[in-house]
Design a protein around this motif. Structure first.
Motif, mmCIF file in Angstrom:
data_model
loop_
_atom_site.group_PDB
_atom_site.id
_atom_site.type_symbol
_atom_site.label_atom_id
_atom_site.label_comp_id
_atom_site.label_asym_id
_atom_site.label_seq_id
_atom_site.Cartn_x
_atom_site.Cartn_y
_atom_site.Cartn_z
ATOM 1 N N ARG A 98 12.152 -16.632 4.052
ATOM 2 C CA ARG A 98 13.243 -17.039 3.517
ATOM 3 C C ARG A 98 12.573 -16.280 2.077
ATOM 4 O O ARG A 98 13.005 -17.067 1.548
ATOM 5 N N TRP A 99 12.981 -15.232 1.437
ATOM 6 C CA TRP A 99 12.469 -15.014 -0.192
ATOM 7 C C TRP A 99 13.557 -15.496 -1.149
ATOM 8 O O TRP A 99 13.577 -16.113 -2.188
ATOM 9 N N TRP A 100 14.803 -15.318 -0.313
ATOM 10 C CA TRP A 100 16.127 -15.491 -1.275
ATOM 11 C C TRP A 100 16.955 -16.063 -1.537
ATOM 12 O O TRP A 100 17.520 -16.537 -1.813
ATOM 13 N N MET A 101 16.077 -17.592 -0.583
ATOM 14 C CA MET A 101 17.166 -18.953 -0.999
ATOM 15 C C MET A 101 15.952 -20.050 -1.048
ATOM 16 O O MET A 101 14.576 -19.796 -1.206
ATOM 17 N N ALA A 102 15.916 -21.097 -2.133
ATOM 18 C CA ALA A 102 15.145 -21.798 -2.753
ATOM 19 C C ALA A 102 14.932 -22.890 -1.828
ATOM 20 O O ALA A 102 14.949 -22.809 -0.696
ATOM 21 N N SER A 103 13.113 -23.470 -1.927
ATOM 22 C CA SER A 103 12.826 -24.538 -1.205
ATOM 23 C C SER A 103 12.674 -25.725 -2.202
ATOM 24 O O SER A 103 11.871 -25.945 -2.813
ATOM 25 N N ALA B 172 11.070 -29.068 -5.490
ATOM 26 C CA ALA B 172 11.286 -30.626 -6.531
ATOM 27 C C ALA B 172 9.480 -31.231 -6.838
ATOM 28 O O ALA B 172 9.922 -31.722 -7.655
ATOM 29 N N LEU B 173 8.208 -30.517 -6.403
ATOM 30 C CA LEU B 173 7.629 -31.206 -7.028
ATOM 31 C C LEU B 173 6.929 -30.323 -7.678
ATOM 32 O O LEU B 173 5.790 -30.824 -8.142
ATOM 33 N N SER B 174 6.916 -29.648 -8.456
ATOM 34 C CA SER B 174 6.358 -28.785 -9.120
ATOM 35 C C SER B 174 6.169 -29.126 -10.371
ATOM 36 O O SER B 174 5.311 -29.397 -10.966
ATOM 37 N N SER B 175 7.140 -30.179 -11.154
ATOM 38 C CA SER B 175 7.057 -30.502 -11.895
ATOM 39 C C SER B 175 6.282 -31.349 -12.458
ATOM 40 O O SER B 175 6.160 -32.553 -12.878
ATOM 41 N N ARG B 176 6.639 -32.277 -11.101
ATOM 42 C CA ARG B 176 5.159 -32.980 -11.014
ATOM 43 C C ARG B 176 3.198 -33.129 -10.296
ATOM 44 O O ARG B 176 3.043 -33.533 -10.136
ATOM 45 N N GLY B 177 3.143 -31.795 -11.015
ATOM 46 C CA GLY B 177 2.118 -31.517 -10.680
ATOM 47 C C GLY B 177 1.377 -30.819 -9.817
ATOM 48 O O GLY B 177 0.488 -30.695 -9.243
ATOM 49 N N VAL B 178 2.047 -30.340 -8.585
ATOM 50 C CA VAL B 178 1.669 -30.368 -7.118
ATOM 51 C C VAL B 178 1.721 -29.255 -7.641
ATOM 52 O O VAL B 178 2.907 -27.888 -7.264
ATOM 53 N N LYS B 179 0.870 -28.230 -6.473
ATOM 54 C CA LYS B 179 0.604 -26.499 -6.421
ATOM 55 C C LYS B 179 1.371 -26.394 -5.313
ATOM 56 O O LYS B 179 1.633 -26.881 -4.570
ATOM 57 N N PHE B 180 2.230 -25.646 -5.391
ATOM 58 C CA PHE B 180 2.995 -25.050 -4.700
ATOM 59 C C PHE B 180 2.878 -23.616 -4.243
ATOM 60 O O PHE B 180 3.469 -22.649 -4.941
ATOM 61 N N ILE B 181 3.464 -23.297 -3.372
ATOM 62 C CA ILE B 181 3.297 -21.725 -2.588
ATOM 63 C C ILE B 181 4.783 -21.878 -1.929
ATOM 64 O O ILE B 181 5.001 -22.380 -1.063
ATOM 65 N N PHE B 182 4.654 -20.084 -2.614
ATOM 66 C CA PHE B 182 6.330 -20.533 -1.229
ATOM 67 C C PHE B 182 5.575 -19.122 -0.533
ATOM 68 O O PHE B 182 5.483 -17.530 -0.996
ATOM 69 N N ASN C 78 23.596 -20.351 6.628
ATOM 70 C CA ASN C 78 22.401 -20.309 5.635
ATOM 71 C C ASN C 78 23.258 -21.763 3.827
ATOM 72 O O ASN C 78 22.428 -22.590 3.340
ATOM 73 N N VAL C 79 24.357 -22.360 4.541
ATOM 74 C CA VAL C 79 25.044 -23.947 3.714
ATOM 75 C C VAL C 79 24.430 -25.158 4.069
ATOM 76 O O VAL C 79 23.839 -25.739 2.758
ATOM 77 N N HIS C 80 23.904 -24.504 5.438
ATOM 78 C CA HIS C 80 23.181 -25.863 5.662
ATOM 79 C C HIS C 80 22.323 -26.315 5.702
ATOM 80 O O HIS C 80 21.564 -26.637 4.870
ATOM 81 N N TYR C 81 21.476 -24.702 5.501
ATOM 82 C CA TYR C 81 19.646 -24.731 4.948
ATOM 83 C C TYR C 81 19.671 -25.097 3.357
ATOM 84 O O TYR C 81 18.935 -25.762 3.123
ATOM 85 N N TYR C 82 20.392 -24.476 2.888
ATOM 86 C CA TYR C 82 20.793 -24.982 0.587
ATOM 87 C C TYR C 82 20.770 -26.040 0.955
ATOM 88 O O TYR C 82 19.546 -26.561 1.001
ATOM 89 N N PHE C 83 21.482 -26.774 1.092
ATOM 90 C CA PHE C 83 21.728 -28.268 1.477
ATOM 91 C C PHE C 83 20.547 -28.967 1.793
ATOM 92 O O PHE C 83 20.002 -30.383 1.382
ATOM 93 N N MET D 27 18.609 -22.163 -8.952
ATOM 94 C CA MET D 27 17.377 -22.969 -8.405
ATOM 95 C C MET D 27 16.521 -21.536 -7.838
ATOM 96 O O MET D 27 15.156 -21.945 -7.422
ATOM 97 N N LEU D 28 16.630 -21.105 -7.254
ATOM 98 C CA LEU D 28 15.872 -19.592 -6.712
ATOM 99 C C LEU D 28 14.932 -19.053 -8.283
ATOM 100 O O LEU D 28 13.727 -19.151 -7.967
ATOM 101 N N ASN D 29 15.653 -18.690 -8.844
ATOM 102 C CA ASN D 29 15.318 -19.070 -10.026
ATOM 103 C C ASN D 29 14.074 -19.414 -9.998
ATOM 104 O O ASN D 29 12.016 -18.834 -10.458
ATOM 105 N N ARG D 30 13.954 -20.648 -10.516
ATOM 106 C CA ARG D 30 12.866 -22.033 -10.839
ATOM 107 C C ARG D 30 12.446 -21.947 -9.851
ATOM 108 O O ARG D 30 11.257 -21.910 -10.409
ATOM 109 N N CYS D 31 12.585 -22.238 -8.375
ATOM 110 C CA CYS D 31 11.619 -21.722 -7.065
ATOM 111 C C CYS D 31 10.435 -21.218 -7.618
ATOM 112 O O CYS D 31 9.151 -20.724 -7.168
ATOM 113 N N ILE D 32 10.808 -19.415 -7.642
ATOM 114 C CA ILE D 32 10.011 -18.451 -8.074
ATOM 115 C C ILE D 32 9.251 -18.707 -8.816
ATOM 116 O O ILE D 32 7.485 -18.832 -9.294
ATOM 117 N N ARG D 33 9.493 -19.101 -10.294
ATOM 118 C CA ARG D 33 8.831 -18.901 -11.494
ATOM 119 C C ARG D 33 7.980 -20.359 -11.594
ATOM 120 O O ARG D 33 6.967 -20.276 -12.453
#
Length: 448
Positions: free
Chosen positions: A136-141, A145-155, A103-108, A195-201
């Protein structure tokens, strides 16, 4: 309707007139042709998308050899550009270590992949980014990182984190209880990650494959939530190669049963063996494909139950070989205590009915037209499952014609789990999101 979100659905054919020009990035930590599980699901999506448009992928470097070898021999209709990301050696070893360290590896890795996505975006200018694996829904994607650049993000579609029923957790071997504790602690920690909070929101769409994953993501206030099974056929070519085996299978009165998956406690193979013995049926053969740490103990159990001469454990096998075994079977038994698709989609595509537990993804896939689901509750006991499975096996042993009659319905259900169907839905989402950004694009007809 039977409450199944897939029931009654139909595929509306449409040509994505503008989508072939859209620049799509897929985040796929695990992605490789010819494999099952997360690797196969990701590849199925990437491959299907490339039939109509250019695709960019960010994947872990461990997938490089398989991806490059396949693409060199099988050039896609439209280019597939893969960026391989790996962590420095100081962290790379965690990928094949204990669950907590994975999980740590996946996160980084997601952080590194996010940086790679930003660099790519500077030149490619993506329109849509979609996270596929790990599902997995419970770790950020990295896609966030591209949401703030206007790219439509689907999780998603995402699942993951489901625990075994309480009674099974209590009875599990000590090492498995430790593993379950790690999973629970890991999920608790990462669900409190900002980061997960921001990812989903920030996601334009979050897609969950189970009610539990939907409930988990809804706590963060997502913009739009879709319920879509994460279960998917991973390689239609392998199914095509197994169909002749299905057509030529032996029908000599023997009830042929099969299960597939690594032999660990939560796979439920001990429940299958006990249920078969309890059923009292005589003319049967059970084959389990794949090896694992419980192989020898399960062989001993089969011997203790007096059915060892009618049980075959294949040991380690490749995905294609597993499907050939499934093709020979009258019934696939899938009593996995966590969420897992196993080879259920492929079994259905081959016309093989499925006996599963009524929880997680299987709740939305299996019904009485394509098999049977054992009723489940948090306090369900192993003995209840054993008795239910034994009763159903006795019934089908005496009424084999019912299993045979399910074949066409199984194949029909599998079409809803095909890459073509699933990616058509994804394209619909992409079109809707791009239409929001640019009304001139318009939307595609909906999959009803």
């Amino acid at each position: 309707m039977d409450g199944n979100p897939l029931s009654g659905s139909r595929l509306v054919a449409w040509r994505p007139i503008h989508l072939e020009m859209a620049r799509l990035l897929i985040i796929a930590y695990a992605c490789e042709p010819g494999r099952g599980s997360e690797w196969g699901i990701s590849w199925a999506v990437v491959s299907e998308c490339s039939k109509t448009q250019e695709v960019w992928v960010i994947a872990h470097d461990d997938n490089r050899a398989g991806m490059e070898s396949y693409l060199a021999k099988n050039p896609p209709a439209h280019p597939i550009h893969v960026t391989y990301v790996k962590l420095p050696k100081i962290a790379a070893w965690m990928r094949k270590s204990a669950y907590a360290l994975l999980n740590v590896h996946y996160y980084f890795w997601q952080l590194a992949a996010g940086r790679a996505a930003k660099r790519l975006h500077e030149t490619v200018k993506f329109d849509v980014v979609q996270h596929i694996s790990y599902s997995r829904w419970w770790m950020a994607s990295a896609g966030a990182a591209l949401s703030s650049r206007g790219v439509k993000f689907i999780f998603g579609p995402c699942v993951g984190g489901e625990q075994m029923p309480r009674e099974f957790g209590k009875r599990a071997p000590l090492w498995m209880r430790w593993s379950e504790l790690q999973r629970g602690v890991a999920r608790y920690i990462w669900t409190h990650d900002p980061m997960l909070n921001r990812c989903i929101r920030d996601a334009a769409i979050v897609a969950g494959g189970t009610p539990a994953s939907i409930r988990g993501m809804q706590k963060y206030g997502p913009k739009r939530v879709e319920m879509v099974s994460a279960t998917l056929i991973t390689d239609t070519r392998l199914i095509d190669s197994a169909r002749p085996v299905r057509a030529e299978r032996v029908r000599d009165g023997t009830l042929r049963l099969c299960s597939v998956g690594g032999l660990v406690y939560y796979r439920g193979v001990d429940l299958i063996l006990r249920a078969i013995a309890r059923s009292g049926i005589q003319n049967f053969h059970f084959t389990h494909c794949c090896g694992g740490e419980m192989l020898e103990s399960l062989k001993l159990l089969a011997n203790e139950l007096g059915i060892a001469d009618k049980v075959t454990f294949t040991g380690e096998t490749k995905h294609a070989e597993n499907l050939r075994y499934v093709a020979k079977a009258d019934l696939l038994i899938h009593l996995v205590l966590r969420d897992s698709q196993g080879v259920v989609p492929e079994a259905l595509a081959l016309g093989v009915p499925v006996l599963a537990l009524d929880h997680h993804s299987m709740s939305a896939i299996v019904d009485d037209r394509v098999g049977y689901k054992v009723p489940m509750a948090e306090d369900v006991t192993p003995q209840f499952i054993i008795d239910e499975v034994a009763k159903k096996l006795r019934h089908w042993y005496e009424h084999r014609e019912e299993l045979e009659a399910m074949g066409p319905a199984c194949i029909a259900r599998s079409r809803e789990l095909s890459p073509e169907y699933r990616v058509a839905l994804f394209r619909q989402w992409h079109a809707e999101l791009l239409a929001e950004a640019s009304p001139s694009i318009g939307t595609a007809p909906r999959i009803a």
